[in-house]
Motif scaffolding. Structure first.
Motif, short mmCIF file in Angstrom:
data_model
loop_
_atom_site.label_atom_id
_atom_site.label_comp_id
_atom_site.label_asym_id
_atom_site.label_seq_id
_atom_site.Cartn_x
_atom_site.Cartn_y
_atom_site.Cartn_z
N GLU A 253 106.09 63.15 108.09
CA GLU A 253 105.37 64.42 107.91
C GLU A 253 105.61 65.06 106.53
O GLU A 253 104.86 65.93 106.12
N ASN A 254 106.67 64.62 105.83
CA ASN A 254 106.92 65.18 104.50
C ASN A 254 106.34 64.33 103.38
O ASN A 254 106.66 64.55 102.21
N LEU A 255 105.48 63.37 103.72
CA LEU A 255 104.80 62.60 102.67
C LEU A 255 103.88 63.52 101.88
O LEU A 255 103.39 64.53 102.40
N ILE A 256 103.64 63.15 100.61
CA ILE A 256 102.68 63.90 99.81
C ILE A 256 101.31 63.68 100.44
O ILE A 256 100.92 62.55 100.69
N VAL A 258 100.45 65.50 103.27
CA VAL A 258 100.49 66.16 104.57
C VAL A 258 100.76 67.65 104.31
O VAL A 258 101.76 68.00 103.69
N PHE A 259 99.84 68.47 104.76
CA PHE A 259 99.92 69.91 104.50
C PHE A 259 99.90 70.69 105.80
O PHE A 259 99.31 70.25 106.78
N VAL A 283 94.77 71.75 94.46
CA VAL A 283 94.91 71.40 95.87
C VAL A 283 94.52 69.94 95.98
O VAL A 283 93.68 69.46 95.22
N ALA A 284 95.17 69.23 96.92
CA ALA A 284 94.86 67.80 97.08
C ALA A 284 93.41 67.65 97.53
O ALA A 284 92.97 68.34 98.44
N GLU A 354 104.36 53.44 98.21
CA GLU A 354 105.65 53.43 97.52
C GLU A 354 105.89 54.71 96.72
O GLU A 354 107.03 55.04 96.39
N LYS A 355 104.80 55.46 96.44
CA LYS A 355 104.98 56.72 95.71
C LYS A 355 105.18 57.92 96.65
O LYS A 355 105.20 59.06 96.21
N GLY A 356 105.27 57.61 97.92
CA GLY A 356 105.48 58.69 98.89
C GLY A 356 104.20 59.43 99.24
O GLY A 356 104.25 60.55 99.73
N ARG A 357 103.06 58.78 98.96
CA ARG A 357 101.78 59.42 99.28
C ARG A 357 101.23 58.88 100.59
O ARG A 357 101.31 57.69 100.87
#
Lengths: 470, 277
Positions: A253-256, A258-259, A283-284, A354-357
């Motif tokens: 849930e803390n991946l880039i 997820v808002f 904003v994404a 791998e970039k946490g996205r």
């Protein structure tokens, strides 16, 4: 009489002109375009002018509905707005965001056999007319009482309290944590449902009446309630909303990407990220978006994602269509704009690169079992039904909890087990002398108009306290 | 409203100090707390931990490195100009207590945040060993101020232009070998805090770090500042900004700080182009 009734039922309910779905799904302009004076008068003439109007009972702030509608019939549109203002400080807002179908319009006699009078459309029409003309006189302010009231939070309930008490002659200051007033009306509800210029105009009316607004003031941090009393305030109203987002505690849930809906909407609405890079806050912009939850906020998030250029937007909800808590109109608008409802589906975890996205979300299919404590059939997971939805943006919209920032700093205010303020159900009095509370901080997440109703009652109680005693 | 009353440039103009009129905030602020600032109406809300406060004068001080459009806008403002918005004091204050011997490790603008905490630790009676790091001697800030509130001061530079040639962690290891350290406070770039915490964890020395993730409101409303601490999600704005250094997931934090990298670059490029014109 019998004849007119038959005729009124036969006149079809007016259809609100709207931007077409294909066009509006890519812009932030308001979706409904408003009624013309002719349309408003035709619609107003459908009203039966009941002697005991059920619609008024359905309104949390008891607007004189037949009264303002009759003014429209007579062509006195400004008079209609004045009638509205007697009971409702924010008619242009309520005409847009109230759930009329379960309130005024839900009670309309015409709705029993046909379609109810479009009270919301007419309210919006009158308020917009008066605002655009700019000729309507402000309500009369009573002679100054010399009493000072602090209103914490400038959302719908705070604005109502401020409006009511300034007119009664008290000195009112609103304390707002953000740099701009309006609360959920500016940070939460998107421009395409409620243009921010309208909120600004309603706030400026209050300022013209004498309400002072201190923005950038986080009560509980910048100043405490006790300090406000020391500064000479005689009463305090707490209307800070439900400002703590709920997450689902799922892996990833803390991946880039997820808002919380709060963050996604605040960036887009309050900070105007949809105008980036003209405005500095980004904003994404997701290509494949999932929205978790199915309330009005979820619809706002889904429709926002579409407007920010998404290729696909899916609303993922664990129950079935019948249980979706959003207003029928919001669901309808969302579907028209190409938003897909993925029902009986429960998110299990998020996957990232791998970039946490964020790059995907695993879901489980559900089926409806026995009714649960809410009376709704409980969704039960179907074993082995896991599958992955490809997505690069997820908006978690499963509700909000009370924000403890103010209440932690004010221990004499009693809270319930969920952290909401315990307030008298009618007056809004809290357990601390001289302090009232109302809106989402008391009830949990609810509607604009219910918060305004609570504000109205609290304002009456505060007025009694300031003029009679606790 | 939030007038700049003093402005200083440091580290060859790459780091700027602003002293800002904010009487309500100055009256309440404690070491470790932060404010959110917005340069103008169209600007972004940027969290910065306060470097100093003067309750009598009613001012707060922030020190920031110019890294993107928002800090570039801050840096352009002169004495007498106003910030559009300053909100605070936010977050929890540092819990300052007498421990015995403590080490304060600072890097970059983290030194500015570390200063009031170090001062507090010293005033309450701790023996303070300070280790400051920077890329080179010109980028080092607040050396004199830190010297005044420390019993021992070590300087490290990556290029060896001043003090120890190497990282703060080299000196820290040495200090931990020789002294009985009860607490380490580390504030600076994420990799610095990560490696300091790695060393102190091995030694079992309590470690505090101050985190500066991306935020919007700073009051717990948006959850954008989520950090994993001990496997649990925390909001840096209300649960922090200070956390147990041994429990923070620094890799996640580093990644989340890159969330808007391409947008930030675009914003900065447009800003620079406008300047050229």
């Amino acid at each position: 009489m019998v004849e007119t009734k038959v005729k009124k039922e036969q006149t079809p309910r007016v259809k609100m002109p709207e931007q077409s779905p294909e066009v509006r799904r890519r812009n932030f302009m308001e979706v409904p375009l408003g009624l013309t004076p002719e349309m408003a008068q035709t619609e107003a003439s459908r009203c039966l002018q009941c002697k005991n109007p059920a619609c008024v009972e359905g309104c949390p702030v008891s607007v004189n509905i037949p009264g303002f509608i009759n003014k429209i019939v007579e062509g006195d549109f400004e008079g209609a707005a004045i009638t509205l203002w007697q009971k409702n400080a924010l008619p242009a807002v309520c005409g847009r965001v109230c759930p009329q179908e379960i309130q005024c319009e839900g009670k309309c006699i015409l709705g029993k056999k046909g379609t109810p009078v479009a009270i919301g459309y007419l309210e919006r029409f009158s308020a917009d007319y008066a605002r655009e003309k700019g000729t309507v006189e402000l309500p009369k302010v009573a002679p100054k009482t010399g009493k000072k009231v602090a209103v914490i939070g400038s959302g719908p309930s705070g604005l109502t309290v401020a409006g009511d008490l300034i007119v009664k002659g008290h000195d009112v200051t609103i304390f707002e944590a953000f740099h701009q007033s309006g609360g959920v009306l500016v940070y939460g509800i998107p421009e395409f449902r409620l243009p921010k210029a309208i909120v600004a105009s309603e706030v400026s009316t209050l300022e013209k009446l004498g309400v002072k607004i201190e923005t950038n003031s986080v009560v509980g941090a910048t100043v405490t309630i006790d300090e406000l009393f020391k500064e000479g305030y005689d009463a305090v109203y707490v209307g800070v909303g439900a400002g703590l987002p709920r997450f689902m505690n799922l892996p990833g849930e803390n991946l880039i990407g997820v808002f919380s809906a709060n963050e996604y909407l605040t960036r887009t609405n309050l900070m105007k990220a949809y105008l980036f890079p003209e405005y500095d806050t980004p904003v994404a912009r997701g290509k494949n978006v999932v929205v978790l939850g199915a309330g009005n906020v979820a619809m706002d998030a889904a429709r926002t994602a579409m407007r920010l250029g998404a290729e696909s937007v899916k609303v993922v909800y664990r129950r079935s269509r019948a249980e979706m808590p959003a207003r029928a109109e919001e669901l309808h608008h969302a579907e028209e704009e190409g938003i897909e409802f993925v029902l009986l589906t429960n998110p299990v975890q998020f996957f990232g690169d791998e970039k946490g996205r964020l790059c995907g979300m695993e879901c489980l299919k559900m089926e409806l079992g026995e009714p649960d404590s809410s009376g709704r059939r409980r969704p039960v997971a179907i074993a082995g039904s896991e599958y992955t939805i490809e997505c690069d943006l997820a908006v978690v919209s499963v509700g909000a909890q009370p924000n403890p920032l103010l209440t932690n700093a004010t221990p004499e205010i009693t809270l319930n087990k969920w952290g909401n303020i315990v307030a008298h159900p009618v007056t809004g009095k809290t357990t601390k002398k001289g302090v009232w509370a109302g809106g989402d901080i008391v009830t949990g997440m609810a509607t604009v108009i219910l918060a305004m109703g609570a504000g109205r009652e609290a304002a009456n109680s505060i007025h009694d306290y300031l003029t009679i005693g606790w | 409203m939030f007038k700049i009353v003093n402005r200083e440039e440091m580290a060859q103009g790459t780091i700027v100090l602003n002293e800002i009129e904010a009487p309500r905030i100055a009256r309440k602020a404690k070491p470790g707390q932060f404010v959110i600032l917005q340069a103008n109406e169209k600007g972004e809300r940027i969290p910065l931990t306060m470097a100093d406060v003067d309750p009598e004068k009613g001012t707060i001080t922030i020190i920031y490195m110019i890294v993107g459009k928002s800090t570039a806008l801050f840096g352009k403002m002169r004495v007498g100009e106003d910030y559009f918005a300053v909100i605070g004091p936010l977050g929890k204050a540092t819990h300052i207590e007498k421990k015995g011997k403590v080490v304060c490790v600072g890097g970059g603008t983290g030194i500015a945040v570390l200063h009031p905490i170090t001062r507090g630790l010293k005033q309450i009676g701790n023996e303070v060993i300070t280790i400051l790091g920077s890329r080179n001697k010109d980028l080092l800030i607040l050396e004199d101020k830190m010297a005044k509130v420390s019993d021992t001061l070590h300087i490290c530079t990556d290029d060896g232009s001043r003090g120890h040639h190497g990282f703060v962690t080299d000196v820290l290891k040495d200090v931990l070998e020789k002294e009985d350290i009860k607490l380490v406070v580390a504030i600076g770039p994420v990799p610095m805090m990560k490696f300091v915490s790695k060393i102190t964890k091995e030694k079992g020395v309590e470690t505090l770090v101050s985190l500066n993730p991306i935020m919007v409101d700073g009051t717990g409303m948006c959850g954008g500042c989520r950090v994993s601490v001990g496997g649990k999600t925390k909001f840096a704005c209300v649960d922090g900004p200070e956390f147990d250094g041994h429990e923070v997931d620094y890799d996640e934090l580093s990644k989340r700080l890159q969330a808007y990298q391409s947008d930030e670059k675009m914003s900065m490029d447009i800003c620079k182009q406008a300047e050229v014109k």
